[in-house]
Design a protein around this motif. Structure first.
Motif, PDB file in Angstrom:
ATOM      1  N   ASP A   4      49.619  11.664  91.660  1.00  0.00           N
ATOM      2  CA  ASP A   4      50.873  11.547  90.916  1.00  0.00           C
ATOM      3  C   ASP A   4      50.964  12.586  89.807  1.00  0.00           C
ATOM      4  OD1 ASP A   4      48.835   9.938  89.504  1.00  0.00           O
ATOM      5  OD2 ASP A   4      50.482   9.448  88.141  1.00  0.00           O
ATOM      6  N   GLN A   5      49.818  12.929  89.166  1.00  0.00           N
ATOM      7  CA  GLN A   5      49.844  13.988  88.152  1.00  0.00           C
ATOM      8  C   GLN A   5      50.217  15.332  88.778  1.00  0.00           C
ATOM      9  OE1 GLN A   5      45.906  13.833  86.496  1.00  0.00           O
ATOM     10  NE2 GLN A   5      46.456  12.344  84.916  1.00  0.00           N
ATOM     11  N   ALA A   6      49.635  15.614  89.931  1.00  0.00           N
ATOM     12  CA  ALA A   6      49.909  16.897  90.587  1.00  0.00           C
ATOM     13  C   ALA A   6      51.360  16.994  91.024  1.00  0.00           C
ATOM     14  CB  ALA A   6      48.978  17.062  91.786  1.00  0.00           C
ATOM     15  N   VAL A   7      51.887  15.916  91.594  1.00  0.00           N
ATOM     16  CA  VAL A   7      53.273  15.934  92.064  1.00  0.00           C
ATOM     17  C   VAL A   7      54.231  15.996  90.882  1.00  0.00           C
ATOM     18  CG1 VAL A   7      55.053  14.576  93.234  1.00  0.00           C
ATOM     19  CG2 VAL A   7      52.776  14.792  94.243  1.00  0.00           C
ATOM     20  N   ARG A   8      53.921  15.250  89.831  1.00  0.00           N
ATOM     21  CA  ARG A   8      54.783  15.305  88.649  1.00  0.00           C
ATOM     22  C   ARG A   8      54.809  16.721  88.065  1.00  0.00           C
ATOM     23  NH1 ARG A   8      53.018  10.973  85.672  1.00  0.00           N
ATOM     24  NH2 ARG A   8      51.556  12.235  84.465  1.00  0.00           N
ATOM     25  N   ALA A   9      53.647  17.377  88.066  1.00  0.00           N
ATOM     26  CA  ALA A   9      53.588  18.756  87.575  1.00  0.00           C
ATOM     27  C   ALA A   9      54.471  19.667  88.435  1.00  0.00           C
ATOM     28  CB  ALA A   9      52.146  19.250  87.583  1.00  0.00           C
ATOM     29  N   PHE A  10      54.411  19.488  89.750  1.00  0.00           N
ATOM     30  CA  PHE A  10      55.274  20.288  90.633  1.00  0.00           C
ATOM     31  C   PHE A  10      56.741  20.015  90.342  1.00  0.00           C
ATOM     32  CE2 PHE A  10      57.783  20.180  94.608  1.00  0.00           C
ATOM     33  CZ  PHE A  10      57.832  21.548  94.853  1.00  0.00           C
ATOM     34  N   MET A  11      57.096  18.755  90.112  1.00  0.00           N
ATOM     35  CA  MET A  11      58.494  18.416  89.833  1.00  0.00           C
ATOM     36  C   MET A  11      58.941  18.976  88.487  1.00  0.00           C
ATOM     37  SD  MET A  11      59.639  17.167  92.512  1.00  0.00           S
ATOM     38  CE  MET A  11      61.274  16.835  91.841  1.00  0.00           C
ATOM     39  N   HIS A  12      57.998  19.159  87.562  1.00  0.00           N
ATOM     40  CA  HIS A  12      58.358  19.845  86.318  1.00  0.00           C
ATOM     41  C   HIS A  12      58.799  21.275  86.614  1.00  0.00           C
ATOM     42  CE1 HIS A  12      55.657  16.928  83.879  1.00  0.00           C
ATOM     43  NE2 HIS A  12      56.909  16.549  83.826  1.00  0.00           N
ATOM     44  N   THR A  13      58.081  21.950  87.498  1.00  0.00           N
ATOM     45  CA  THR A  13      58.475  23.321  87.845  1.00  0.00           C
ATOM     46  C   THR A  13      59.830  23.322  88.543  1.00  0.00           C
ATOM     47  OG1 THR A  13      57.371  23.381  90.010  1.00  0.00           O
ATOM     48  CG2 THR A  13      56.052  23.983  88.096  1.00  0.00           C
ATOM     49  N   VAL A  14      60.085  22.304  89.361  1.00  0.00           N
ATOM     50  CA  VAL A  14      61.378  22.203  90.043  1.00  0.00           C
ATOM     51  C   VAL A  14      62.503  22.021  89.020  1.00  0.00           C
ATOM     52  CG1 VAL A  14      62.777  20.734  91.565  1.00  0.00           C
ATOM     53  CG2 VAL A  14      60.434  21.332  92.207  1.00  0.00           C
ATOM     54  N   THR A  15      62.305  21.076  88.088  1.00  0.00           N
ATOM     55  CA  THR A  15      63.327  20.826  87.074  1.00  0.00           C
ATOM     56  C   THR A  15      63.543  22.049  86.200  1.00  0.00           C
ATOM     57  OG1 THR A  15      62.707  18.489  87.045  1.00  0.00           O
ATOM     58  CG2 THR A  15      64.006  19.301  85.186  1.00  0.00           C
ATOM     59  N   PHE A  16      62.444  22.695  85.817  1.00  0.00           N
ATOM     60  CA  PHE A  16      62.558  23.900  84.995  1.00  0.00           C
ATOM     61  C   PHE A  16      63.335  24.984  85.739  1.00  0.00           C
ATOM     62  CE2 PHE A  16      60.649  28.057  83.788  1.00  0.00           C
ATOM     63  CZ  PHE A  16      61.190  28.137  82.514  1.00  0.00           C
ATOM     64  N   ALA A  17      63.043  25.153  87.032  1.00  0.00           N
ATOM     65  CA  ALA A  17      63.742  26.163  87.822  1.00  0.00           C
ATOM     66  C   ALA A  17      65.229  25.814  87.953  1.00  0.00           C
ATOM     67  CB  ALA A  17      63.103  26.278  89.202  1.00  0.00           C
ATOM     68  N   ARG A  18      65.536  24.520  88.124  1.00  0.00           N
ATOM     69  CA  ARG A  18      66.940  24.110  88.212  1.00  0.00           C
ATOM     70  C   ARG A  18      67.679  24.396  86.909  1.00  0.00           C
ATOM     71  NH1 ARG A  18      66.003  18.071  90.803  1.00  0.00           N
ATOM     72  NH2 ARG A  18      65.529  18.706  92.959  1.00  0.00           N
ATOM     73  N   ASN A  19      67.046  24.037  85.788  1.00  0.00           N
ATOM     74  CA  ASN A  19      67.680  24.270  84.489  1.00  0.00           C
ATOM     75  C   ASN A  19      67.899  25.759  84.244  1.00  0.00           C
ATOM     76  OD1 ASN A  19      67.605  21.537  84.088  1.00  0.00           O
ATOM     77  ND2 ASN A  19      65.965  21.567  82.579  1.00  0.00           N
ATOM     78  N   ARG A  20      66.903  26.554  84.598  1.00  0.00           N
ATOM     79  CA  ARG A  20      67.027  27.996  84.393  1.00  0.00           C
ATOM     80  C   ARG A  20      68.118  28.575  85.302  1.00  0.00           C
ATOM     81  NH1 ARG A  20      64.923  32.996  85.797  1.00  0.00           N
ATOM     82  NH2 ARG A  20      64.441  34.328  84.009  1.00  0.00           N
ATOM     83  N   LYS A  21      68.209  28.024  86.514  1.00  0.00           N
ATOM     84  CA  LYS A  21      69.253  28.487  87.432  1.00  0.00           C
ATOM     85  C   LYS A  21      70.637  28.206  86.859  1.00  0.00           C
ATOM     86  CE  LYS A  21      70.967  27.925  92.163  1.00  0.00           C
ATOM     87  NZ  LYS A  21      70.872  27.146  93.416  1.00  0.00           N
TER      88      LYS A  21
END
Length: 905
Positions: A440-457
């Motif tokens: 769950d820590q690893a997946v949550r970390a990946f989802m942070h990158t997803v959210t960050f990429a969405r916000n930056r987009k």
């Protein structure tokens, strides 16, 4: 916003401590000892009237006795003495101070003014920046500064931490130290009397030693400054925030569905997304997230492949991914065939990719290489569970080797267990490969990158043009609203509200006012049945709740009887309500139409917010809504819709065709334009808004007005498109062009404009030969923050294809203090001599003068003699050579008296 003198606050070369003490466990003693222990290399000057030395350092009796002007002073004297000390420091010439002392707001002088108010006034007079009061101080390991009373020295790092809470500063430092987490800056804002989040984000956003910015937020005071600074910084580096008080009640006295639904925490969420900030909810998650987004490679998509030697942990990771809203990659037939060639027959033949418990390093890397090349895979989670026949260290070594060799691969690792994988985790950390202990820590970390990429987009996204030409009848809407306010109808009648919407091109149902049951019957006869009758009262927010709505009335007599019964019911259930009559409208039948809500509310921090979701009478119970900040365009409206549950149904299902999403998006943009144009609108509801494949229809409408609300810079947290700056210009060849601020949707035409520049134009503008600007760079040119930068373009009426075309652009980027603005200008070569360049630059000069900017500068290649003479004719002077072949030009925009850091800009 201002970064003036923040370098003296966060990178001082000398420090004075006012209130330094030899008494142990006092703040003045702790700060002195921390400054010395950190190894600060500049002079440290304690001020204490009774001690010749503090902590072994020669002390001075008063500020006046200091042998030099310190860059920064730390003030830790009693509240009643702070203002006097600030005055003495200002007279000495000190430009930055950290006020540790608390309780300034409670200490009053004989005139009733608080010590806090007097201190701010004094600092403003001298142009002194204040950090605090009621803060724990500042640590900047890069310059060996610990001007705080924290119990730990901060380790050096690339992450800046900014907090409103002193107690949390202590907790974070205590939490970070044993984990080896370091900081570039560790800043306690305290009460934020002067220096606030906006100022620190502006400073840290351009600091070369800061890789990421972490925020602990209790409340934002200046929303526009905060959002503007964050939007600028988030384009270059991650900003992560914890917001306290998530479950505080909001909008208790709301008079609309929107006001009840748009709680404060939802609005902070919306503001963070618009500002490009990644929100997290715990300290552990905060540092997990920054470790990921600050060190992980750029994510190009959201589809994850999960590689594991154990099926159980792989399935757990899949569950976590789906629960968190992630996307599991679907492996193609080609990828499956390639994996079949390198894996045992018993592998899982799907995602998660279980390569069996006896997998060694080579099997891992063989699989990873195939996944890296698979077009359907954007990221790989590499998992390992200890077995007796494999080595965690050997697998980690191979994974790291391949990771370094494959520069664009996006990889997260999760080696579960303790002792057997401890060395492997250290190897990953040393190699800057993101690694986590649990799925769950690893997946949550990946989802942070997803959210960050969405916000930056979102910050870089080019919105589509409006699907139809949209020119509102703004004058008509203004007249209706002014008439309503003149009649003291601050909650507009439904017909008036619908007339305002109609003026902005929003389709509404024909609605009339009846003063009594008989008049209601007459209107029904005139309109034609079936009709709907509703109670008309400024005191009744939700008409259905009091039996104030009757549908499907098929004759005038039914209409009259229904109105009489409504009067009876309302009289029993709400006898004190003022009844002004009824509204009668056509009964609209839209079989299969979705009932939506579009609303606007006013937040005390962020100003106007726009809400969208599933509508109807049970809207609060369903609570399917998303909130954002205006202004909106088609792309932002689409993102808002996609954040709701009803979005999937709007796309169509079974025999129900998709709703017209463009029509819904356009309605949202029209509502955004309406509330941007009319400052008196403080609340608004369209509920329900029918939406189907044929378009949209506003069935019920509500607008609340406040005559005291005026158009101003802080009504919206994000400055909207300044339409008032548009003007027409006639060139010497007779062609008419529109000079206007650039808009995000201008990006496609901007590519075309750049492509038509000559090589010489390109060299003079970009100081080199640029073949093509990438999307993110072009998006920065087109999607600007009007609060801190400006670009005026010249648009011709029509090109050969019947579309507008860009002919030239002038651009300025202004510093946070509004002191200097740097300009650039380029006009198509075939239009030189048309007067267009002069018109654009003169327009920009007028604009910058109007906003109080002091100086305009520009850099021009010395062989660009035409541009040099052009600028000199407009008053620019040559200030010198920046480089061997670059001339700096300067234009003084205005002569004004010295201004303090606290004056508005």
């Amino acid at each position: 916003m201002s970064t003036r003198n923040l370098d003296k606050l966060f990178a001082p070369t000398s420090v004075a401590v006012i209130g330094a003490s030899n008494r142990h466990h006092t703040v003045g003693n702790l700060i002195m000892r921390n400054l010395l222990a950190a190894g600060f290399e500049g002079p440290i000057m304690p001020v204490n009237p009774r001690s010749p030395a503090v902590a072994g350092v020669l002390a001075y009796k008063t500020v006046e006795d200091l042998p030099m002007i310190p860059d920064m002073a730390v003030i830790c004297v009693p509240p009643g003495a702070v203002a006097g000390v600030t005055e003495a420091l200002g007279e000495k010439g000190v430009k930055a101070a950290t006020v540790i002392t608390a309780g300034l707001g409670l200490h009053k002088d004989a005139e009733g003014r608080s010590a806090q108010q007097r201190t701010l006034e004094i600092a403003g007079h001298y142009g002194m920046r204040l950090l605090g009061p009621n803060c724990v101080g500042t640590l900047v390991p890069g310059v060996n500064l610990n001007a705080s009373f924290l119990h730990e020295q901060a380790k050096p790092g690339k992450v800046a931490f900014v907090s409103q809470s002193g107690a949390l500063c202590t907790a974070v430092m205590d939490w970070a130290a044993p984990r080896g987490i370091g900081f570039s800056h560790f800043i306690s804002l305290g009460d934020g009397l002067d220096v606030d989040f906006g100022d620190t984000i502006d400073y840290l956003g351009t600091h070369p030693d800061v890789r990421a910015i972490l925020l602990y937020i209790e409340a934002v005071r200046d929303a526009r400054k905060f959002v503007s600074a964050a939007r600028a910084a988030a384009r270059n580096k991650p900003i992560l925030a914890i917001k306290a008080g998530r479950f505080a009640e909001g909008a208790k006295a709301a008079t609309s569905h929107t006001g009840a639904l748009a709680g404060a925490d939802y609005i902070y969420d919306a503001a963070f997304r618009r500002a490009g900030i990644l929100r997290v909810f715990s300290l552990e998650e905060l540092f997990e997230a920054v470790e990921t987004v600050a060190h992980q490679r750029r994510l190009v998509g959201e589809r994850m492949a999960i590689l594991t030697n154990g099926g159980g942990i792989g399935v757990m990771a899949v569950d976590d991914l789906i629960e968190m809203g992630g996307t599991l990659a679907t492996l193609s037939g080609e990828t499956l065939s390639k994996l079949d060639a390198v894996l045992p027959q018993t592998w899982s033949r799907g995602n998660p990719i279980d390569i069996i418990g006896d997998a060694n390093g080579k099997r891992y890397t063989d699989t990873m290489e195939i996944l890296f090349r698979a077009p359907e895979v954007d990221s790989v989670l590499v998992m390992y569970a200890p077995t007796a026949v494999s080595s965690a260290d050997e697998i980690a070594e191979k994974v790291i080797e391949l990771y370094k060799k494959t520069r664009k691969a996006h990889v997260t690792t999760c080696f579960v267990g303790e002792g057997a994988v401890a060395t492997a985790r250290r190897m990953f950390t040393q190699a800057s490969v993101p690694t986590y202990e649990t799925p769950d820590q690893a997946v949550r970390a990946f989802m942070h990158t997803v959210t960050f990429a969405r916000n930056r987009k979102l910050l870089m996204e080019t919105p589509p043009s409006l699907p139809v030409e949209f020119t509102p009848a703004a004058t008509t809407a203004r007249l209706i609203i002014e008439a309503s306010m003149a009649g003291d109808r601050l909650i507009m009648s439904e017909p008036d509200a619908k007339a305002v919407f109609a003026a902005y091109g929003i389709a509404t149902v024909e609605t009339h006012i009846a003063r009594g049951p008989d008049e209601a019957a007459e209107i029904a006869d005139h309109m034609g049945c079936p009709v709907v009758v509703k109670i008309l009262s400024p005191d009744i927010t939700h008409k259905s709740d009091v039996g104030g709505v009757v549908l499907d009335l098929n004759s005038p007599e039914e209409t009259r009887q229904a109105a009489e019964k409504i009067m009876e019911r309302v009289g029993r259930t709400f006898p004190e309500a003022r009844i002004e009559g009824f509204t009668v409208q056509k009964m609209m039948r839209r079989p299969g139409a979705h009932e939506l809500i579009i609303g606007v509310a006013t937040d005390p921090v962020f100003g106007l917010v726009i809400l969208f979701g599933e509508g109807g009478t049970a809207v609060e119970v369903i609570a399917d809504r998303a909130v954002t900040l205006p202004p909106l365009n088609m792309a932002l409206a689409r993102n808002l819709i996609e954040d709701t549950r009803i979005y999937k149904r709007l796309q169509g299902y079974r025999d129900r065709p998709p709703a017209d999403l463009d029509a819904i998006c356009l309605t949202l943009t029209k509502v955004s334009q309406l509330v941007s144009d009319v400052p008196e609108i403080v609340e608004l509801d369209i509920n329900p808004l029918f939406a189907d494949s044929r378009g949209v229809l506003a069935v019920d409408a509500r607008i609340k007005l406040d005559p005291k609300q005026k158009r101003g810079p802080h009504r919206l947290a994000i400055r909207p498109y300044p339409k008032e700056l548009e003007e027409w210009f006639t060139m010497t060849n007779g062609g008419r062009v529109l000079l206007r601020p650039i808009r995000p949707e201008d990006e496609p035409k901007h590519y075309e404009f750049v492509s038509r520049l000559t090589p010489e134009d390109i060299r003079f503008r970009f100081f080199g030969l640029v073949k093509e600007l990438p999307h993110d760079q072009m998006a920065r040119l087109a999607q600007i923050d009007y609060a801190r930068e400006m670009a005026f373009i010249a648009r011709a009426d029509l090109d050969k294809d019947g579309e507008e075309e860009t002919l030239g652009v002038v651009r300025t980027v202004t510093d946070a203090d509004n002191e200097r603005t740097e300009f650039s200008i380029v006009v198509r070569s075939d239009l030189k001599g048309s007067g267009l360049g002069v018109a654009l630059l003169e327009k920009m000069i007028r604009y910058c003068r109007g906003r109080g900017t002091r100086q305009m500068i520009g850099q021009v290649l010395k062989d660009n003699t035409r541009m040099l003479h052009f600028c000199e004719n407009l008053g620019f002077v040559r200030a010198g050579m920046v480089e061997e072949d670059v001339v700096e030009l300067v234009l003084e925009l205005q002569e004004v008296p010295e201004r303090s850091a606290h004056d508005p800009v």
